[in-house]
Design a protein around this motif. Structure first.
Motif, PDB file in Angstrom:
ATOM      1  N   HIS A  57       0.836  -1.195   0.000  1.00 31.73           N
ATOM      2  CA  HIS A  57       0.000   0.000   0.000  1.00 31.73           C
ATOM      3  C   HIS A  57       0.876   1.252   0.000  1.00 31.73           C
ATOM      4  N   GLN A  58       0.560   2.161  -0.872  1.00 31.06           N
ATOM      5  CA  GLN A  58       1.282   3.440  -1.018  1.00 31.06           C
ATOM      6  C   GLN A  58       2.731   3.249  -1.438  1.00 31.06           C
ATOM      7  N   ALA A  59       3.026   2.122  -2.104  1.00 27.28           N
ATOM      8  CA  ALA A  59       4.391   1.924  -2.617  1.00 27.28           C
ATOM      9  C   ALA A  59       4.727   2.944  -3.694  1.00 27.28           C
ATOM     10  N   LEU A  60       3.700   3.406  -4.427  1.00 26.48           N
ATOM     11  CA  LEU A  60       3.905   4.478  -5.399  1.00 26.48           C
ATOM     12  C   LEU A  60       3.544   5.792  -4.722  1.00 26.48           C
ATOM     13  N   GLY A  61       4.549   6.603  -4.416  1.00 27.65           N
ATOM     14  CA  GLY A  61       4.306   7.806  -3.630  1.00 27.65           C
ATOM     15  C   GLY A  61       4.454   9.108  -4.377  1.00 27.65           C
ATOM     16  N   TRP A  62       4.961   9.060  -5.623  1.00 24.70           N
ATOM     17  CA  TRP A  62       5.267  10.297  -6.334  1.00 24.70           C
ATOM     18  C   TRP A  62       4.916  10.167  -7.810  1.00 24.70           C
ATOM     19  N   TYR A  63       4.628  11.296  -8.429  1.00 30.24           N
ATOM     20  CA  TYR A  63       4.412  11.349  -9.868  1.00 30.24           C
ATOM     21  C   TYR A  63       5.121  12.575 -10.417  1.00 30.24           C
ATOM     22  N   THR A  64       5.303  12.609 -11.729  1.00 30.36           N
ATOM     23  CA  THR A  64       5.921  13.767 -12.370  1.00 30.36           C
ATOM     24  C   THR A  64       4.845  14.568 -13.092  1.00 30.36           C
ATOM     25  N   ASP A  65       4.889  15.890 -12.905  1.00 28.41           N
ATOM     26  CA  ASP A  65       3.882  16.757 -13.523  1.00 28.41           C
ATOM     27  C   ASP A  65       4.318  17.154 -14.933  1.00 28.41           C
ATOM     28  N   HIS A  66       3.595  18.110 -15.520  1.00 32.70           N
ATOM     29  CA  HIS A  66       3.882  18.509 -16.907  1.00 32.70           C
ATOM     30  C   HIS A  66       5.277  19.113 -17.062  1.00 32.70           C
ATOM     31  N   ASN A  67       5.822  19.643 -15.982  1.00 33.63           N
ATOM     32  CA  ASN A  67       7.146  20.254 -16.050  1.00 33.63           C
ATOM     33  C   ASN A  67       8.267  19.268 -15.720  1.00 33.63           C
ATOM     34  N   GLY A  68       7.887  18.022 -15.446  1.00 30.44           N
ATOM     35  CA  GLY A  68       8.890  17.030 -15.084  1.00 30.44           C
ATOM     36  C   GLY A  68       9.286  17.087 -13.629  1.00 30.44           C
ATOM     37  N   ASP A  69       8.560  17.850 -12.813  1.00 28.99           N
ATOM     38  CA  ASP A  69       8.854  17.964 -11.389  1.00 28.99           C
ATOM     39  C   ASP A  69       8.092  16.903 -10.601  1.00 28.99           C
ATOM     40  N   TYR A  70       8.707  16.419  -9.516  1.00 34.23           N
ATOM     41  CA  TYR A  70       8.050  15.439  -8.664  1.00 34.23           C
ATOM     42  C   TYR A  70       6.991  16.095  -7.792  1.00 34.23           C
ATOM     43  N   GLN A  71       5.847  15.406  -7.692  1.00 39.10           N
ATOM     44  CA  GLN A  71       4.760  15.844  -6.821  1.00 39.10           C
ATOM     45  C   GLN A  71       4.268  14.635  -6.023  1.00 39.10           C
ATOM     46  N   PRO A  72       3.833  14.843  -4.770  1.00 39.84           N
ATOM     47  CA  PRO A  72       3.341  13.706  -3.977  1.00 39.84           C
ATOM     48  C   PRO A  72       2.048  13.140  -4.550  1.00 39.84           C
ATOM     49  N   LEU A  73       1.921  11.829  -4.514  1.00 39.77           N
ATOM     50  CA  LEU A  73       0.737  11.176  -5.044  1.00 39.77           C
ATOM     51  C   LEU A  73      -0.341  11.135  -3.959  1.00 39.77           C
ATOM     52  N   ASP A  74      -0.826  12.329  -3.599  1.00 40.09           N
ATOM     53  CA  ASP A  74      -1.922  12.467  -2.645  1.00 40.09           C
ATOM     54  C   ASP A  74      -3.239  12.494  -3.402  1.00 40.09           C
ATOM     55  N   ASP A  75      -4.320  12.938  -2.762  1.00 41.11           N
ATOM     56  CA  ASP A  75      -5.617  12.981  -3.439  1.00 41.11           C
ATOM     57  C   ASP A  75      -5.567  13.859  -4.688  1.00 41.11           C
ATOM     58  N   LYS A  76      -4.873  14.979  -4.590  1.00 44.00           N
ATOM     59  CA  LYS A  76      -4.735  15.857  -5.742  1.00 44.00           C
ATOM     60  C   LYS A  76      -3.958  15.164  -6.856  1.00 44.00           C
ATOM     61  N   GLY A  77      -2.903  14.456  -6.465  1.00 49.10           N
ATOM     62  CA  GLY A  77      -2.109  13.742  -7.459  1.00 49.10           C
ATOM     63  C   GLY A  77      -2.871  12.614  -8.113  1.00 49.10           C
ATOM     64  N   GLU A  78      -3.685  11.895  -7.331  1.00 50.67           N
ATOM     65  CA  GLU A  78      -4.502  10.819  -7.894  1.00 50.67           C
ATOM     66  C   GLU A  78      -5.456  11.367  -8.950  1.00 50.67           C
ATOM     67  N   LYS A  79      -6.050  12.519  -8.663  1.00 51.56           N
ATOM     68  CA  LYS A  79      -6.972  13.138  -9.619  1.00 51.56           C
ATOM     69  C   LYS A  79      -6.229  13.563 -10.875  1.00 51.56           C
TER      70      LYS A  79
END
Length: 317
Positions: A57-79
């Motif tokens: 659970h929560q092994a994937l914690g981060w995503y990259t946005d349109h600028n290539g910057d890391y963002q936390p995979l929280d509720d906003k990131g999931e959306k």
């Protein structure tokens, strides 16, 4: 029988002051789909949910946005991921990465490269093909065993209209980050012949319906399977005690999984290990259908394509 997989960590060629681990040992599960993004994205989304249920659970914690910057995979990131991946309407490309860590390479990573094949192409994209990869740390294989990895790979494949796919012991490195430590990577490449080194974005731009190589688990779908002669030819050419062939639902006869032995082969050349006969036989069968890499991967000289092509064909006669 078990196979001991080596523990690998690759740091940059420029010292720790320039970053942490850029690649580590693990497994890659990868599929290439010769379809447009809009035709495969819902299947990719379902496969991603299957992958997330199989890992901690929560092994994937981060995503990259349109600028290539890391963002936390929280509720906003999931959306964000749901809207940008599943509902993307970009005219050319949809590229997304989910990672375990943001400051070092972890074992759990998801990468997707999607293309609108009927849309605008960049001039270096000869035959862009949607591609997706899921990685696992070696510890997952140790805990769940090869049968657990095999079952997960089959479940992921069920969702995807692949032409080619594979599972292999690999240097796990999303975005091709291993390139920052390529001096060490070349040493590992030459020592462990069974070690897969991948750059999903680069390969997806021109692999089309060709194969990438022979692997522990190799998935073959149409049209590649037809070019190979179908299931019957595979049965005839791969008559080895440690090889299993199975057709995959829901399109039996159109999708085949080739399994070479119980465990992935490492092939440590310092121990005089050699590729198994079944691995070489599969490499020989696939050789006429291997893609031609367009760029050099390992050399400090970007145009050294021949070196990369030789490595891709290391299991061919």
């Amino acid at each position: 029988m078990t196979t001991r997989l080596p523990i690998l960590r690759v740091r940059t060629d420029y010292g720790d002051d320039y970053g942490g681990v850029v690649a580590r040992d693990g497994l890659i599960i990868c599929f290439f789909m010769h379809r447009s993004h809009g035709e495969v994205v819902h299947a990719v989304w379902r496969a991603l949910q299957t992958y997330r249920r199989a890992i901690p659970h929560q092994a994937l914690g981060w995503y990259t946005d349109h600028n290539g910057d890391y963002q936390p995979l929280d509720d906003k990131g999931e959306k964000f991921i749901q809207e940008e991946l599943r509902d993307c309407r970009w005219p050319y490309r949809s590229s997304h990465t989910l990672e375990e860590h943001c400051n070092t390479v972890g074992g759990y990573n998801f990468e997707y490269e999607g293309y609108w094949r009927d849309g605008t192409r960049f001039m270096y994209d000869e035959d862009p093909t949607c591609a997706v990869s899921f990685t696992l740390p070696t510890e997952y294989l140790v805990e769940h065993g090869p049968k657990g990895v095999h079952a997960l790979a089959r479940e992921l494949a069920r969702e995807l209209p692949f032409s080619f796919g594979y599972v292999s012991f690999a240097l796990v490195a999303p975005h091709g980050l291993w390139f920052a430590g390529r001096k060490t990577v070349v040493e590992l490449r030459d020592r462990y012949l069974g070690l897969d080194i991948y750059r999903l974005g680069a390969t997806s731009r021109h692999i089309g319906t060709q194969a990438r190589g022979a692997y522990w688990l190799t998935f073959l779908g149409l049209p590649l399977l037809g070019r190979l002669g179908g299931f019957e030819v595979l049965q005839r050419r791969l008559r080895f005690p440690d090889v299993s062939l199975e057709t995959l639902p829901p399109l039996e006869g159109q999708r085949v999984l080739v399994t070479l032995g119980e465990w992935p082969e490492v092939i440590d050349t310092t121990k005089q290990e050699r590729p198994s006969p079944q691995l070489l036989a599969l490499g020989s069968l696939l050789e006429p259908f291997l893609y031609m890499e367009r760029s050099g991967w390992f050399s400090f000289f970007a145009d050294d394509v021949a070196d990369t092509r030789r490595w891709i064909r290391r299991f061919c006669p």
